[in-house]
Design a protein around this motif. Structure first.
Motif: not given
Length: 294
Positions: A142-147
């Motif tokens: 949750a809240g992380q980027e770079n998907s």
């Protein structure tokens, strides 16, 4: 090895239900590798009942960390941080990792060299086995980027497994929408199947995915789910496909047995009924499309 990516312009169209059904049908005649590229909400495993074999860390992006022993409390870090990630307690600054965007402006601004940039754990990716073939999927925290980067990693690992196993098909359950994750899922595909529904929103978002696939020159086919719920909109979707010369893989009727199969954790094609028959026809059409070189 062919790559077929299942996409949708919006969530809730039945994309994963269709992907699970195609995995079941494809595995009957082909060596198959499966990838769930919806790393923000991977749920293909809920239907395919995978056996987990390995868990791997996904590290991406950096956050600032302050060494309290070296911090002089000058406040330069807080002054340059546009995300307001720094707070001062007793003259010593600390970083809120949820607010930090990893831009490293504070790292370069700190005169005491008290800040370092630390690689953060952004998620995990998994190797699993299903009765239809190996499954690669992931979970972005949750809240992380770079998907998009994690989607690329999942697909790369699945492709490598496919080459090792001499697989015939890499089936990718892609993410909804047209953002970076969808672009990453679409990369390198031989064809894309766009699952849509006969609604105004479904038609609008399907057109956006068609535009995305056309931009990257990936041939597409369209599958209309719950087609009998709105015949007028279904005809409009069909007319759009005819106008754009897009193959129509089929029309799937609404059937409560789909939900019942999902509750049992089974692909709908393991049950009988009109949906199963329509998906068998759609898979035959998709095989012809892939064989034709799309």
């Amino acid at each position: 090895m062919k790559q077929l990516v299942v996409l949708s312009g919006k969530g809730g169209t039945g994309k994963t239900t269709v992907a699970a059904a195609l995995a079941h049908l494809a595995a009957a005649t082909q060596r198959l590798v499966i990838a769930d590229a919806d790393v923000d909400a991977a749920n293909l495993g809920l239907v395919l009942a995978p056996t987990l074999q390995a868990v791997h860390a996904f590290d991406s992006g950096e956050v600032a960390v302050v060494d309290p022993a070296a911090c002089t409390g000058c406040g330069e870090c807080a002054a340059v941080c546009r995300f307001e990630a720094f707070t001062s307690t007793g003259g010593i600054y600390t970083v809120d990792p949820l607010a930090c965007e990893g831009c490293a402006a504070c790292f370069y601004a700190c005169p005491a060299g008290a800040i370092r940039m630390v690689l953060q754990r952004a998620g995990e990716w998994y190797e699993a086995q299903t009765r239809f073939g190996p499954l690669y999927h992931a979970h972005l925290f949750a809240g992380q980027e770079n998907s998009g980067k994690l989607v690329t990693l999942v697909k790369q690992q699945a492709r490598l497994r496919g080459f090792d196993d001499e697989a015939d098909l890499l089936l990718v359950d892609g993410p909804p929408g047209i953002g970076c994750p969808a672009i990453a899922a679409l990369a390198g595909a031989d064809a894309a199947l766009i699952v849509t529904e006969p609604t105004v929103a479904g038609a609008h978002d399907m057109a956006r995915v068609v535009g995305l696939a056309e931009h990257f020159r990936v041939p597409t086919a369209v599958l209309i789910n719950k087609a009998d719920l709105n015949p007028a909109q279904t005809e409009a979707l069909t007319a759009f496909c005819i106008e754009r010369d897009i193959p129509l893989a089929g029309r799937i009727p609404f059937d409560p047995t789909v939900t019942e199969a999902m509750v049992r954790g089974q692909p709908i094609t393991e049950s009988g009924g009109p949906v199963t028959e329509a998906l068998h026809t759609a898979w035959a059409d998709l095989q012809a499309i892939l064989s034709a070189g799309l």
